[in-house]
Design a protein around this motif. Structure first.
Motif, PDB file in Angstrom:
ATOM      1  N   ALA A  11      59.223  -2.375  31.567  1.00 25.41           N
ATOM      2  CA  ALA A  11      58.384  -2.740  30.244  1.00 25.41           C
ATOM      3  C   ALA A  11      58.501  -2.895  28.867  1.00 25.41           C
ATOM      4  O   ALA A  11      57.706  -2.797  28.162  1.00 25.41           O
ATOM      5  N   TRP A  12      59.970  -2.841  28.899  1.00 23.49           N
ATOM      6  CA  TRP A  12      60.080  -2.594  27.882  1.00 23.49           C
ATOM      7  C   TRP A  12      59.443  -4.371  26.860  1.00 23.49           C
ATOM      8  O   TRP A  12      59.942  -3.945  25.810  1.00 23.49           O
ATOM      9  N   ALA A  13      59.573  -5.012  27.591  1.00 22.75           N
ATOM     10  CA  ALA A  13      59.186  -6.478  27.648  1.00 22.75           C
ATOM     11  C   ALA A  13      57.867  -6.172  26.722  1.00 22.75           C
ATOM     12  O   ALA A  13      57.056  -6.926  25.650  1.00 22.75           O
ATOM     13  N   LEU A  14      56.758  -5.463  26.738  1.00 20.45           N
ATOM     14  CA  LEU A  14      55.367  -5.433  26.541  1.00 20.45           C
ATOM     15  C   LEU A  14      55.948  -5.117  24.450  1.00 20.45           C
ATOM     16  O   LEU A  14      54.945  -5.569  24.377  1.00 20.45           O
ATOM     17  N   GLY A  15      56.868  -4.547  23.559  1.00 20.51           N
ATOM     18  CA  GLY A  15      56.925  -4.663  22.373  1.00 20.51           C
ATOM     19  C   GLY A  15      56.745  -6.013  21.972  1.00 20.51           C
ATOM     20  O   GLY A  15      56.804  -6.688  22.406  1.00 20.51           O
ATOM     21  N   LEU A  16      57.450  -5.997  20.203  1.00 27.21           N
ATOM     22  CA  LEU A  16      57.314  -7.287  19.840  1.00 27.21           C
ATOM     23  C   LEU A  16      58.813  -7.391  19.689  1.00 27.21           C
ATOM     24  O   LEU A  16      59.886  -6.674  19.528  1.00 27.21           O
ATOM     25  N   TRP A  17      58.612  -8.844  20.085  1.00 25.71           N
ATOM     26  CA  TRP A  17      60.124  -9.877  20.070  1.00 25.71           C
ATOM     27  C   TRP A  17      60.183 -10.197  18.444  1.00 25.71           C
ATOM     28  O   TRP A  17      59.279 -10.872  18.247  1.00 25.71           O
ATOM     29  N   LEU A  18      60.876 -10.297  18.131  1.00 21.89           N
ATOM     30  CA  LEU A  18      61.460 -11.124  16.917  1.00 21.89           C
ATOM     31  C   LEU A  18      63.043 -12.132  17.013  1.00 21.89           C
ATOM     32  O   LEU A  18      64.130 -11.876  18.016  1.00 21.89           O
ATOM     33  N   THR A  19      63.071 -13.810  16.411  1.00 19.88           N
ATOM     34  CA  THR A  19      63.963 -14.449  16.909  1.00 19.88           C
ATOM     35  C   THR A  19      64.354 -14.690  15.276  1.00 19.88           C
ATOM     36  O   THR A  19      63.720 -14.525  14.807  1.00 19.88           O
ATOM     37  N   THR A  20      65.692 -15.500  15.683  1.00 17.74           N
ATOM     38  CA  THR A  20      66.659 -16.154  14.244  1.00 17.74           C
ATOM     39  C   THR A  20      66.034 -17.415  13.806  1.00 17.74           C
ATOM     40  O   THR A  20      65.427 -18.239  13.344  1.00 17.74           O
TER      41      THR A  20
ATOM     42  N   ASP B  32      73.060 -16.225  11.228  1.00 22.63           N
ATOM     43  CA  ASP B  32      74.666 -15.865  11.582  1.00 22.63           C
ATOM     44  C   ASP B  32      74.551 -14.283  11.616  1.00 22.63           C
ATOM     45  O   ASP B  32      73.503 -13.603  11.824  1.00 22.63           O
ATOM     46  N   GLU B  33      75.332 -14.094  12.315  1.00 23.95           N
ATOM     47  CA  GLU B  33      74.939 -11.878  12.421  1.00 23.95           C
ATOM     48  C   GLU B  33      74.834 -11.293  11.146  1.00 23.95           C
ATOM     49  O   GLU B  33      73.703  -9.915  11.927  1.00 23.95           O
ATOM     50  N   ALA B  34      74.790 -11.780   9.661  1.00 26.81           N
ATOM     51  CA  ALA B  34      74.342 -10.786   8.704  1.00 26.81           C
ATOM     52  C   ALA B  34      73.006 -10.769   8.543  1.00 26.81           C
ATOM     53  O   ALA B  34      71.769 -10.667   8.114  1.00 26.81           O
ATOM     54  N   THR B  35      72.411 -12.088   8.931  1.00 27.65           N
ATOM     55  CA  THR B  35      71.305 -13.026   8.909  1.00 27.65           C
ATOM     56  C   THR B  35      70.293 -11.425  10.336  1.00 27.65           C
ATOM     57  O   THR B  35      69.431 -11.298   9.402  1.00 27.65           O
TER      58      THR B  35
END
Length: 760
Positions: free
Chosen positions: A265-274, A281-284
């Motif tokens: 069910a957690w997959a129903l939320g919003l995904w964001l990608t690089t 990088d990690e800062a981004t």
């Protein structure tokens, strides 16, 4: 593949042989075999120097009949084969009366009159669904000497064909030539990432061609009254699947080939990608994640695309130390913010990767007939391909992913799996032509089963691009590489609806488009569409998809529709559970819900999200949208406005609304918590009741988050000006009649029944 020159002639160099009559029937209790000469037999001499086709007919399940036509039975049968987990022996019943022999499978019957010229009739409910006529069973040889088995099923007047995988061409397949052959062709061509040799029609049945290799379809294109399919083989097998409704067709088809797993069910939320080729990088990553939090946009999943690994070394499953010097710590920090982590992978091993030599020495990479490793420079320099037919290679590959899971990765984007060579030798001896389409099944299954093993049942999920028959068991699938404009948004929706009519329960797409950079208008409209899809991911190629890059209003729209999707989570989770149980998709073409409404038959710019919410995305700069409303009084969930159907509607919408209409007599449960996709959904739930007719009843099941199959049940019935509610929920709940401005009735915990006013 076309064999004829017009209606009367064959193309030069092509020779066809078709069944003309039944010479003999061997009838058993549960199956029958027909022997069909390819010319009319008037005497013994006609039985010489001429082919005899063997046509076997049986039923693997109620409402399903299989037909296998064979020319030469002695050919070598090399794998792979589709797994038919739902097939059962002895489900059909053969009966014979005079010259008529029938195979009965529940409400479906295959009828053959041996006294007539060749004709197979499939009937149900006293009517003919389709038939196989004089050119419908046979084989063709081409100028190169290749042997093609062919089948034809008649199309009735007004009969429309759908499906055949995730296809971006016109939604109705009539008049199209379709090649079932995996290709990395984007969303703007006739090629497809997900090729499924299964189609259904608006006449109450579907047809599954059980062949994992190339299947060529001529859908009212070579012979305008026929669906023709052909394979280069000595045998052709297909199953006719009866409904009578499209939903029932999908239920029976997925019972045979596999039902979708239930994603977490957690997959129903919003995904964001690089995004893909952007710098990060990690800062981004922290800037993106922090920026979303600062703007009040809850994130559920963060995805790291290809360049989390070093360039030229995909896939070695090693973090790029220059950009991610502390990957374990980074993942822990992200997960401390409540995020799940997805990592990009593919099944290829670049020559520069240390895994190339490791795999080469061990025999884990696909080889050419001379024993050398198959390689090319497309995508990655010197790229090789993992041989998933080798159990040791599968374990080797899975072990690399197991390390990433131990580091904190939760799921994988299983990219590619389409460009599979045919000039190779597989470890298990599989036919390279048949393996081209089937490879994706081995690839996605290996990764999915690892996740299920490591994370547990109900926690495994992929974000997969390619698929074949049975691939629906390993969700979620997304629509591949699309452009960043309104036309690409519309073609993406066509592909998703087509995939849903091909047995796939869950589907997503790149919000904002993949190639190029969307305009602010396209981005905002795609955000609405994406967050009203089963799964929602912001992703791009050369540009980021963080909403503030597209203006302050884009931030507002993203926030509003993310919070809306969280409130819709109990409704969506129930739809997901139904997809898992029945194979009926979360995102449904209108024809699937309204098969009796002829106006719904061709609609491909709107859909039903679950069974009760009509969504019509906006595909214009000025906000104009045209959509069709079926019969009844529909209520806009966002505005409370009423739309009476059946009729076409033209409206103008700003970026904060769109046509999102609740079905008449529907009850939409809205979670109290809009900050996350998973919450105690029944606790404080709001039941939004829409245009209940007097005497209307509805049962609403709200999934509880404690475990699968557990629900809170509300039963509602209107009696005149009263609405009576009973429930087994121990939690407080609310009820609102009509739109968002309707009167809100709140009931405390322990309220098992209520008698509420219903406005006239």
């Amino acid at each position: 593949m076309k064999f004829t020159d017009g209606y009367w002639l064959m193309r030069p160099g092509f020779t066809a042989r078709h069944a003309t009559e039944v010479a003999e029937v061997r009838a058993e209790e549960h199956r029958m075999t027909l022997y069909a000469p390819v010319k009319h037999v008037t005497g013994r001499g006609d039985t010489l120097n001429s082919p005899l086709l063997t046509v076997e007919c049986w039923s693997p399940a109620e409402g399903v009949i299989g037909v296998r036509t064979t020319h030469h039975a002695g050919s070598v049968r090399r794998g792979p084969e589709f797994a038919l987990a739902g097939a059962e022996a002895g489900t059909g019943k053969v009966r014979r009366e005079g010259s008529v022999v029938e195979l009965v499978a529940g409400d479906l019957t295959l009828r053959v009159d041996t006294a007539r010229p060749w004709c197979l009739e499939f009937t149900a409910g006293g009517r003919v669904l389709t038939s196989v006529g004089e050119r419908g069973t046979g084989f063709v040889t081409d100028p190169a000497g290749r042997h093609h088995m062919t089948g034809q099923l008649a199309l009735g007047v007004g009969e429309l064909v759908y499906g055949l995988g995730e296809r971006f061409t016109p939604f109705v397949r009539n008049g199209q030539v379709v090649e079932i052959w995996q290709a990395d062709g984007g969303t703007s061509s006739e090629q497809a990432y997900k090729n499924i040799p299964f189609h259904l029609t608006n006449r109450g049945y579907g047809v599954f061609v059980n062949h994992p290799g190339k299947v060529s379809y001529e859908i009212g294109s070579e012979s305008v009254g026929q669906v023709q399919f052909s394979v280069e083989d000595q045998s052709l097998e297909y199953f006719l699947v009866h409904g009578p409704t499209p939903k029932q067709v999908l239920e029976r088809y997925t019972a045979l080939t596999g039902r979708p797993a239930l994603p977490p069910a957690w997959a129903l939320g919003l995904w964001l990608t690089t995004s893909f080729t952007t710098d990060y990088d990690e800062a981004t990553v922290n800037r993106f994640v922090g920026g979303m939090a600062e703007r009040g946009i809850p994130l559920s999943v963060f995805h790291l695309d290809c360049f989390w690994m070093r360039e030229y070394q995909w896939s070695d499953f090693e973090w790029d130390a220059d950009t991610f010097p502390d990957p374990v710590g980074m993942l822990a920090r992200l997960k401390a913010r409540g995020l799940r982590i997805c990592a990009w992978i593919n099944p290829y091993i670049a020559q520069k990767s240390a895994l190339f030599e490791e795999g080469r020495r061990a025999g884990y990479l696909v080889r050419r007939p001379d024993g050398s490793v198959w390689q090319w420079d497309l995508w990655q320099p010197g790229m090789a391909l993992v041989d998933f037919t080798n159990p040791a290679a599968r374990d080797w590959y899975s072990a690399k992913l197991r390390t990433l899971l131990a580091q904190g990765v939760d799921c994988f984007k299983t990219d590619f799996g389409e460009r599979i060579p045919t000039d190779v030798v597989w470890h298990d001896g599989s036919d390279p032509q048949r393996m081209h389409n089937y490879y994706t099944q081995l690839y996605n299954r290996a990764v999915f089963e690892l996740l299920r093993e490591e994370r547990g049942e109900g926690e495994a999920m992929l974000f997969a691009r390619s698929a074949t028959v049975g691939g629906q068991q390993y969700p979620v699938h997304w629509g591949g590489d699309c452009e960043s404009h309104f036309s690409a948004m519309a073609e993406s929706l066509r592909g998703g609806l087509s995939l849903g009519l091909s047995g796939f329960g869950f589907w997503s797409h790149d919000i904002g488009g993949f190639e190029g950079t969307p305009t602010p208008a396209v981005f905002k409209r795609w955000v609405q569409f994406g967050l009203l899809s089963s799964h929602s991911r912001l992703h791009g190629s050369k540009s980021y998809r963080v909403p503030w890059d597209y203006g302050e209003e884009a931030v507002e729209v993203t926030r509003e529709f993310t919070l809306l999707k969280h409130r819709l989570a109990p409704y969506l989770q129930h739809a997901a559970q139904r997809a898992h149980a029945t194979g009926v998709p979360v995102m449904r073409a209108m024809v699937l819900e309204f098969p009796e409404d002829p106006a719904a038959a061709t609609l491909d710019r709107q859909y039903l999200l679950g069974e009760d919410l009509l969504v019509a995305p906006v595909f214009t700069d000025d906000g104009t949208v045209e959509y069709y409303v079926p019969e009844g009084s529909w209520t806009n969930l966002l505005t409370g406005g009423q739309v009476i159907g059946p009729r076409w509607v033209r409206e103008l919408h700003g970026f904060h609304t769109l046509p999102l209409l609740a079905r008449p007599d529907s009850v939409i449960p809205l979670a109290a918590d809009d900050q996350r996709p998973v919450s105690a959904w029944a606790d404080g739930v709001e039941l939004r009741v829409h245009t209940f007719a007097d005497g209307a009843e509805r049962t609403v099941e709200i999934p509880r988050t404690e475990g699968p199959g557990r629900t809170a049940v509300f039963r509602l019935r209107r009696e005149g000006d009263r609405l009576r509610v009973t429930t087994d929920s121990p939690h407080p709940w609310q009820l609102r009649v009509g739109g968002p401005d309707g009167a809100l009735h709140t009931r405390p915990a322990g309220t098992s029944a209520a008698d509420l006013p219903y406005p006239s």
